[in-house]
Scaffold this motif. Structure first.
Motif, PDB file in Angstrom:
ATOM      1  N   SER A 165       8.124   4.050 -14.316  1.00 38.51           N
ATOM      2  CA  SER A 165       8.016   5.103 -15.332  1.00 38.51           C
ATOM      3  C   SER A 165       9.090   6.153 -15.087  1.00 38.51           C
ATOM      4  CB  SER A 165       6.625   5.746 -15.305  1.00 38.51           C
ATOM      5  OG  SER A 165       6.293   6.188 -14.008  1.00 38.51           O
ATOM      6  N   ARG A 166       9.219   7.059 -16.045  1.00 37.31           N
ATOM      7  CA  ARG A 166      10.229   8.119 -15.949  1.00 37.31           C
ATOM      8  C   ARG A 166       9.929   9.050 -14.779  1.00 37.31           C
ATOM      9  NH1 ARG A 166      10.612  13.258 -18.389  1.00 37.31           N
ATOM     10  NH2 ARG A 166      12.735  13.946 -18.807  1.00 37.31           N
ATOM     11  N   SER A 167       8.647   9.415 -14.640  1.00 34.71           N
ATOM     12  CA  SER A 167       8.219  10.239 -13.510  1.00 34.71           C
ATOM     13  C   SER A 167       7.186   9.453 -12.711  1.00 34.71           C
ATOM     14  CB  SER A 167       7.632  11.566 -13.983  1.00 34.71           C
ATOM     15  OG  SER A 167       6.556  11.343 -14.883  1.00 34.71           O
ATOM     16  N   LEU A 168       7.103   9.717 -11.435  1.00 36.90           N
ATOM     17  CA  LEU A 168       6.280   8.904 -10.551  1.00 36.90           C
ATOM     18  C   LEU A 168       4.804   9.071 -10.860  1.00 36.90           C
ATOM     19  CD1 LEU A 168       6.541   6.912  -8.214  1.00 36.90           C
ATOM     20  CD2 LEU A 168       6.229   8.836  -6.638  1.00 36.90           C
ATOM     21  N   LYS A 169       4.100   7.944 -10.958  1.00 39.11           N
ATOM     22  CA  LYS A 169       2.660   7.928 -11.198  1.00 39.11           C
ATOM     23  C   LYS A 169       1.943   7.413  -9.954  1.00 39.11           C
ATOM     24  CE  LYS A 169       2.780   8.996 -15.673  1.00 39.11           C
ATOM     25  NZ  LYS A 169       4.221   9.085 -15.927  1.00 39.11           N
ATOM     26  N   ASP A 170       0.671   7.762  -9.842  1.00 46.58           N
ATOM     27  CA  ASP A 170      -0.172   7.285  -8.752  1.00 46.58           C
ATOM     28  C   ASP A 170      -1.351   6.544  -9.368  1.00 46.58           C
ATOM     29  OD1 ASP A 170      -1.557   6.795  -6.452  1.00 46.58           O
ATOM     30  OD2 ASP A 170      -2.098   8.874  -6.045  1.00 46.58           O
ATOM     31  N   ILE A 171      -1.265   5.207  -9.392  1.00 48.61           N
ATOM     32  CA  ILE A 171      -2.297   4.371  -9.997  1.00 48.61           C
ATOM     33  C   ILE A 171      -2.818   3.421  -8.918  1.00 48.61           C
ATOM     34  CG2 ILE A 171      -2.823   2.675 -11.789  1.00 48.61           C
ATOM     35  CD1 ILE A 171      -0.509   3.841 -13.412  1.00 48.61           C
ATOM     36  N   PRO A 172      -4.095   3.491  -8.594  1.00 45.71           N
ATOM     37  CA  PRO A 172      -4.639   2.637  -7.527  1.00 45.71           C
ATOM     38  C   PRO A 172      -4.336   1.159  -7.768  1.00 45.71           C
ATOM     39  CG  PRO A 172      -6.257   4.285  -8.182  1.00 45.71           C
ATOM     40  CD  PRO A 172      -5.131   4.386  -9.158  1.00 45.71           C
ATOM     41  N   GLY A 173      -3.791   0.520  -6.751  1.00 48.21           N
ATOM     42  CA  GLY A 173      -3.501  -0.905  -6.823  1.00 48.21           C
ATOM     43  C   GLY A 173      -2.167  -1.255  -7.428  1.00 48.21           C
ATOM     44  N   VAL A 174      -1.440  -0.252  -7.950  1.00 49.39           N
ATOM     45  CA  VAL A 174      -0.149  -0.504  -8.591  1.00 49.39           C
ATOM     46  C   VAL A 174       0.956   0.062  -7.713  1.00 49.39           C
ATOM     47  CG1 VAL A 174       1.276  -0.135 -10.646  1.00 49.39           C
ATOM     48  CG2 VAL A 174      -1.212  -0.375 -10.876  1.00 49.39           C
ATOM     49  N   ARG A 175       1.939  -0.755  -7.403  1.00 48.13           N
ATOM     50  CA  ARG A 175       3.099  -0.289  -6.653  1.00 48.13           C
ATOM     51  C   ARG A 175       4.050   0.389  -7.625  1.00 48.13           C
ATOM     52  NH1 ARG A 175       6.363  -4.666  -3.223  1.00 48.13           N
ATOM     53  NH2 ARG A 175       4.193  -5.176  -2.714  1.00 48.13           N
ATOM     54  N   CYS A 176       4.092   1.711  -7.607  1.00 50.01           N
ATOM     55  CA  CYS A 176       4.804   2.486  -8.620  1.00 50.01           C
ATOM     56  C   CYS A 176       6.186   2.924  -8.139  1.00 50.01           C
ATOM     57  CB  CYS A 176       3.994   3.725  -9.011  1.00 50.01           C
ATOM     58  SG  CYS A 176       2.417   3.356  -9.806  1.00 50.01           S
ATOM     59  N   SER A 177       7.132   2.915  -9.065  1.00 47.22           N
ATOM     60  CA  SER A 177       8.456   3.489  -8.828  1.00 47.22           C
ATOM     61  C   SER A 177       8.849   4.280 -10.065  1.00 47.22           C
ATOM     62  CB  SER A 177       9.489   2.400  -8.531  1.00 47.22           C
ATOM     63  OG  SER A 177       9.544   1.453  -9.580  1.00 47.22           O
TER      64      SER A 177
END
Length: 311
Positions: A165-177
């Motif tokens: 995503s454009r800005s960092l997200k914190d979603i359980p179980g998802v490796r976010c960048s």
């Protein structure tokens, strides 16, 4: 004393269904579909999807514009848009429909259903041993109000889910960048790519020939956001060459998709007519009514957007 009036415009949504559900929520509001049949001065609210040029300019006292959908790219750049709060729809029905579409599309590839469909047409019994879902890397491009829940649904199903995503997200179980500097590396590791980005100046053509070529051999692509996020000629080339093995496309640069378009004849493309997530009046009317109540009280509406950003 004049009542508040709302003007409705959409060539795709049922005005009678919206009138019934919205006036049940707000019985003190006058619901109109004909701009010529209402005094423009009493129209304080607009509920629209892609109204014609100049539409908003005829209503000098607008207090709220609500977009009949989640994507607001059609509002960007209009010269008649008033300087009032603008909101979009994001009801639970839209979220559920999008998540179900994404799950269907990803599972169809993960369980090799597309291959069995072709085998059936040939009259061939073709066995492919299933892979563990946890071994299949699914990338969700866009983690907003539709993308975030879709990513969570994929996690609950058992996939290895990554998100960008454009800005960092914190979603359980998802490796976010996040951020443009991480996008190339994100794409290099994705087997099934799900595109759920809004269309903005920054995302238009984001997936060009160079970025599509970063996806691993055999990658599948699912686009349920906006067609112009992907460079369409580059995607056609990638599908024809096998750089991308399969695609499920719900959105296109031109809609309806022209009859002579290359996608129609491509056996590795599944086409659906822009219905991954639609607005259901019975569910969405409550949110529209709440936004109107909030604006009447001097508060911002639900799901406010900045048309300059495009979301």
């Amino acid at each position: 004393m004049s009542r508040d009036a709302l003007i409705f415009y959409s060539e795709f949504d049922d005005p009678e269904a919206w009138k019934k559900t919205l006036t049940a929520e707000l019985p003190d509001i006058d619901f109109h579909t004909d701009p010529d049949a209402v005094d423009p001065a009493i129209v304080h609210y607009a509920l629209t999807w892609k109204p014609p040029a100049g539409f908003f300019g005829r209503f000098p006292n607008l207090k709220l514009v609500t977009n009949l959908g989640a994507g607001v790219d059609s509002l960007v750049g209009r010269d008649d848009l008033p300087d009032v709060p603008i909101s979009r729809l994001s009801d639970t029905g839209m979220v559920s429909l999008m998540s179900s579409y994404v799950l269907f599309s990803v599972i169809r590839y993960a369980r090799d259903i597309h291959i069995f469909e072709r085998a059936q047409r040939r009259g061939e019994w073709k066995y492919i041993h299933p892979r563990a879902l946890s071994d299949i890397r699914v990338g969700v491009l866009g983690l907003g109000e539709l993308g975030g829940p879709a990513a969570q649904a994929l996690v609950r199903t058992g996939f290895d889910v990554r998100g960008w995503s454009r800005s960092l997200k914190d979603i359980p179980g998802v490796r976010c960048s996040a951020g443009s500097d991480t996008l190339d590396d994100f794409l290099r590791d994705i087997e099934i790519l799900v595109i759920l980005l809004p269309l903005t100046p920054e995302t238009r053509g984001l997936l060009d020939a160079r970025r599509l070529a970063l996806l691993p051999a055999g990658a599948k692509l699912i686009n349920a956001s906006r067609g112009a996020v992907v460079d369409e000629p580059a995607l056609i080339d990638a599908l024809q060459s096998g750089t991308i093995e399969e695609a499920t496309l719900d959105v296109f640069t031109v809609e309806p998709l022209p009859r002579n378009h290359a996608f129609w004849s491509m056996k590795n493309v599944l086409i659906t007519p822009h219905l991954a997530s639609i607005t259901v009046p019975e569910a969405a009317a409550r949110e529209v009514a709440e936004s109107i109540r909030r604006v009447r009280s001097g508060l911002p509406p639900l799901h406010g957007i900045d048309p300059r950003r495009g979301y």
